[in-house]
Design a protein around this motif. Structure first.
Motif, PDB file in Angstrom:
ATOM      1  N   ALA A 112       0.826  -1.211   0.000  1.00 30.65           N
ATOM      2  CA  ALA A 112       0.000   0.000   0.000  1.00 30.65           C
ATOM      3  C   ALA A 112       0.861   1.261   0.000  1.00 30.65           C
ATOM      4  CB  ALA A 112      -0.911   0.005   1.231  1.00 30.65           C
ATOM      5  N   ASP A 113       2.047   1.163   0.577  1.00 29.19           N
ATOM      6  CA  ASP A 113       2.908   2.339   0.775  1.00 29.19           C
ATOM      7  C   ASP A 113       4.343   1.985   0.441  1.00 29.19           C
ATOM      8  OD1 ASP A 113       4.123   4.669   1.646  1.00 29.19           O
ATOM      9  OD2 ASP A 113       3.934   4.187   3.761  1.00 29.19           O
ATOM     10  N   ASP A 114       4.856   2.209  -0.737  1.00 26.75           N
ATOM     11  CA  ASP A 114       4.182   2.905  -1.814  1.00 26.75           C
ATOM     12  C   ASP A 114       4.499   2.205  -3.120  1.00 26.75           C
ATOM     13  OD1 ASP A 114       2.658   5.225  -2.749  1.00 26.75           O
ATOM     14  OD2 ASP A 114       4.533   6.011  -3.503  1.00 26.75           O
ATOM     15  N   ASP A 172      13.877   7.836  -0.375  1.00 26.97           N
ATOM     16  CA  ASP A 172      13.864   7.837   1.100  1.00 26.97           C
ATOM     17  C   ASP A 172      12.755   8.729   1.658  1.00 26.97           C
ATOM     18  OD1 ASP A 172      15.144  10.298   0.620  1.00 26.97           O
ATOM     19  OD2 ASP A 172      16.260  10.174   2.502  1.00 26.97           O
ATOM     20  N   GLU A 173      11.539   8.492   1.134  1.00 28.00           N
ATOM     21  CA  GLU A 173      10.379   9.226   1.640  1.00 28.00           C
ATOM     22  C   GLU A 173      10.135   8.882   3.108  1.00 28.00           C
ATOM     23  OE1 GLU A 173       6.317  10.108   2.812  1.00 28.00           O
ATOM     24  OE2 GLU A 173       7.215   8.129   2.712  1.00 28.00           O
ATOM     25  N   GLU A 174      10.436   7.641   3.478  1.00 28.99           N
ATOM     26  CA  GLU A 174      10.134   7.198   4.845  1.00 28.99           C
ATOM     27  C   GLU A 174      11.113   7.770   5.865  1.00 28.99           C
ATOM     28  OE1 GLU A 174       7.462   6.051   5.418  1.00 28.99           O
ATOM     29  OE2 GLU A 174       6.747   4.774   3.804  1.00 28.99           O
ATOM     30  N   THR A 175      12.193   8.373   5.402  1.00 28.77           N
ATOM     31  CA  THR A 175      13.128   8.950   6.365  1.00 28.77           C
ATOM     32  C   THR A 175      13.228  10.458   6.161  1.00 28.77           C
ATOM     33  OG1 THR A 175      14.962   8.174   4.995  1.00 28.77           O
ATOM     34  CG2 THR A 175      14.378   6.832   6.889  1.00 28.77           C
ATOM     35  N   ALA A 227      -0.816   0.917   6.103  1.00 26.64           N
ATOM     36  CA  ALA A 227       0.560   1.343   5.819  1.00 26.64           C
ATOM     37  C   ALA A 227       1.385   1.261   7.107  1.00 26.64           C
ATOM     38  CB  ALA A 227       0.556   2.768   5.287  1.00 26.64           C
ATOM     39  N   HIS A 228       2.592   0.795   6.998  1.00 31.03           N
ATOM     40  CA  HIS A 228       3.539   0.682   8.126  1.00 31.03           C
ATOM     41  C   HIS A 228       3.166  -0.419   9.113  1.00 31.03           C
ATOM     42  CE1 HIS A 228       5.128   5.086   7.615  1.00 31.03           C
ATOM     43  NE2 HIS A 228       4.819   4.521   6.463  1.00 31.03           N
ATOM     44  N   GLN A 229       2.078  -1.161   8.867  1.00 35.87           N
ATOM     45  CA  GLN A 229       1.645  -2.190   9.813  1.00 35.87           C
ATOM     46  C   GLN A 229       2.216  -3.560   9.437  1.00 35.87           C
ATOM     47  OE1 GLN A 229      -0.504  -1.073  12.390  1.00 35.87           O
ATOM     48  NE2 GLN A 229      -0.121   0.907  11.447  1.00 35.87           N
TER      49      GLN A 229
HETATM   50 ZN    ZN Z   1       5.044   5.529   4.638  1.00 36.65          ZN
END
Ligand code: ZN
Ligand code: ZN
Length: 448
Positions: free
Chosen positions: A115-117, A149-152, A420-422
């Motif tokens: 889902a992400d991403d 690196d959207e998640e950071t 997302a993130h789960q």
């Molecule tokens: Zn995310």
């Protein structure tokens, strides 16, 4: 043309490629600007996978030193940017299927990044590929921009825009449908100072600015154990004495909706104010406690469209008469920042404290009546029939903020659980297919 029917004809290939991308464990290794692969080999593998596939499919590609890349189709003066990202957050333990062994069960595609991403990234890519294969002419350069690196810390996209042109319009398939056209500004500051009181030794709560602290503790020279136990019992609050520590439990929440949480530091401060004479505690009680709108500080604001200003006093570090309080605010458009700063400074001055302004991410907003918003929304309605859910604004920040004029658009359908993130992250296969058709329609309408 019915793009959804066309996507269904290519369903197997879309799913196959999505699974291949999801199988790459693209979690940030460590950032090393001196390396050929600045975000580690796995993220780079995901980037190379996309670029190889795009070349094979006949696209023009450009790689910005493995920091980010784009896949391009069409010609024209203007650029339509579709901003995606290939990195994922760490997996955590307890997955039903391996996080990097993409598996379809009960109509859901399970994998970290589904889902992400990476799922949405493939939907956007495939939308452009199918349009190209069908021979649709486009009057803009359409770029699928691949962040890493959207998640950071968004360094990849930062590097990208050092050399690449800013798209004139765009969208980011990294949130939810129908679309998010406004994101509040994010304003952070610290209050620091010194006190002379001898009763309070330490006071600690919170570790992140964007979370309401669910834990607060203090140590004291004075013995208030009995009073504390009574206070908790009387007010029905959760906490305990742990050795020499007085502990309060609250409820975590995201800083964009602090009213959904219970700030443990507020409870502890209000207890202490009844028993000790400490300027740090007095400041918290006079200006911060149980006031997520910022009315006590006189920095509140309400905008009809983006709703209320919110404040989250999140991080507390008090030790040996020196302290810091870290505060995160979310503000709507038309918030008067200068007046707010005057009032903040005045509050600190009263106590001989200081305010340190740390950061300000300005409001990201595209007019609801802008053709970009209208066109994307129409594409969504065409393939879902849903006119009940309308474009919204939120208190958080999405990747769309990286572009000057862009909105967050999909892939999560209204009413779906946010996974997302789960652990066991998934994307409904139907949603993947729908999103692809919606992105086809959107790109087509924006480039005819
Ligand atoms: Zn995310
Ligand atoms: Zn994302």
């Amino acid at each position: 043309m019915d793009f959804y029917a066309h996507v269904l004809e290519h369903k197997d290939e879309l799913i196959k490629r999505t699974k291949q991308l999801l199988a790459i464990p693209s979690v940030l290794d460590r950032f090393d600007p001196a390396s050929e692969t600045p975000f580690g080999t796995a993220i780079n593998d995901a980037l190379q996978f996309m670029l190889e596939m795009a070349k094979d499919d006949g696209f023009i590609t450009k790689n910005i030193n493995n920091y980010a890349a784009h896949v391009e189709y069409g010609s024209g003066k203007e650029i339509l940017g579709v901003l995606c990202h290939l990195d994922v957050v760490p997996t955590g333990d307890g997955w039903t299927y391996g996080p990097f062994e993409p598996t379809i069960a009960d109509g859901k595609l399970y994998a970290r990044g589904a889902a992400d991403d990476k799922g949405p990234t493939m939907a956007a890519y495939f939308a452009l590929k199918l349009l190209k294969d069908l021979g649709f002419a486009v009057n803009k350069r359409v770029r699928i921009i691949l962040g890493t690196d959207e998640e950071t810390e968004w360094r990849g996209i930062g590097e990208y825009f050092k050399t690449e042109q800013m798209p004139d319009i765009g969208f980011a398939p990294d949130a939810m449908f129908p679309l998010i056209y406004g994101e509040k500004g994010i304003f952070t500051f610290d209050v620091t100072g010194k006190t002379t009181d001898t009763d309070l030794i330490t006071f600690t709560a919170g570790d992140r600015y964007n979370v309401v602290p669910d834990y607060a503790s203090c140590t004291l020279r004075k013995d208030l154990k009995e009073e504390f136990t009574q206070y908790l019992a009387f007010h029905g609050l959760s906490g305990e004495i742990d050795g020499d520590k007085y502990v309060v439990h609250g409820k975590r929440a995201h800083a964009m909706q602090p009213n959904l949480g219970v700030n443990a530091a507020f409870i502890l401060a209000e207890f202490l104010q009844q028993h000790i004479d400490n300027a740090f505690i007095d400041y918290i009680c006079e200006y911060l406690t149980f006031d997520h709108l910022g009315e006590k500080l006189r920095i509140d604001h309400y905008d009809d469209e983006m709703k209320e200003f919110t404040i989250n006093p999140a991080v507390y570090e008090y030790n040996k008469n020196s302290f810091k309080i870290g505060i995160n605010c979310r503000y709507p458009k038309e918030w008067d920042k200068d007046s707010a700063k005057i009032n903040l400074d005045a509050s600190a001055k009263k106590y001989h404290f200081k305010i340190h302004y740390l950061g300000d991410k300005v409001v990201h907003y595209v007019d609801k009546n802008d053709p970009l918003v209208q066109t994307l929304y129409d594409a969504y309605v065409k393939y879902t029939g849903d006119t009940e859910h309308e474009p919204i604004t939120i208190g958080g920040g999405t990747y769309a903020r990286s572009l000057d004029k862009a909105v967050a658009f999909g892939p999560m359908m209204p009413g779906r659980k946010d996974v997302a993130h789960q652990i066991d992250e998934y994307l409904f296969v139907d949603d993947l297919l729908k999103a692809t058709a919606i992105y086809m329609e959107a790109i087509h309408q924006l480039t005819k």
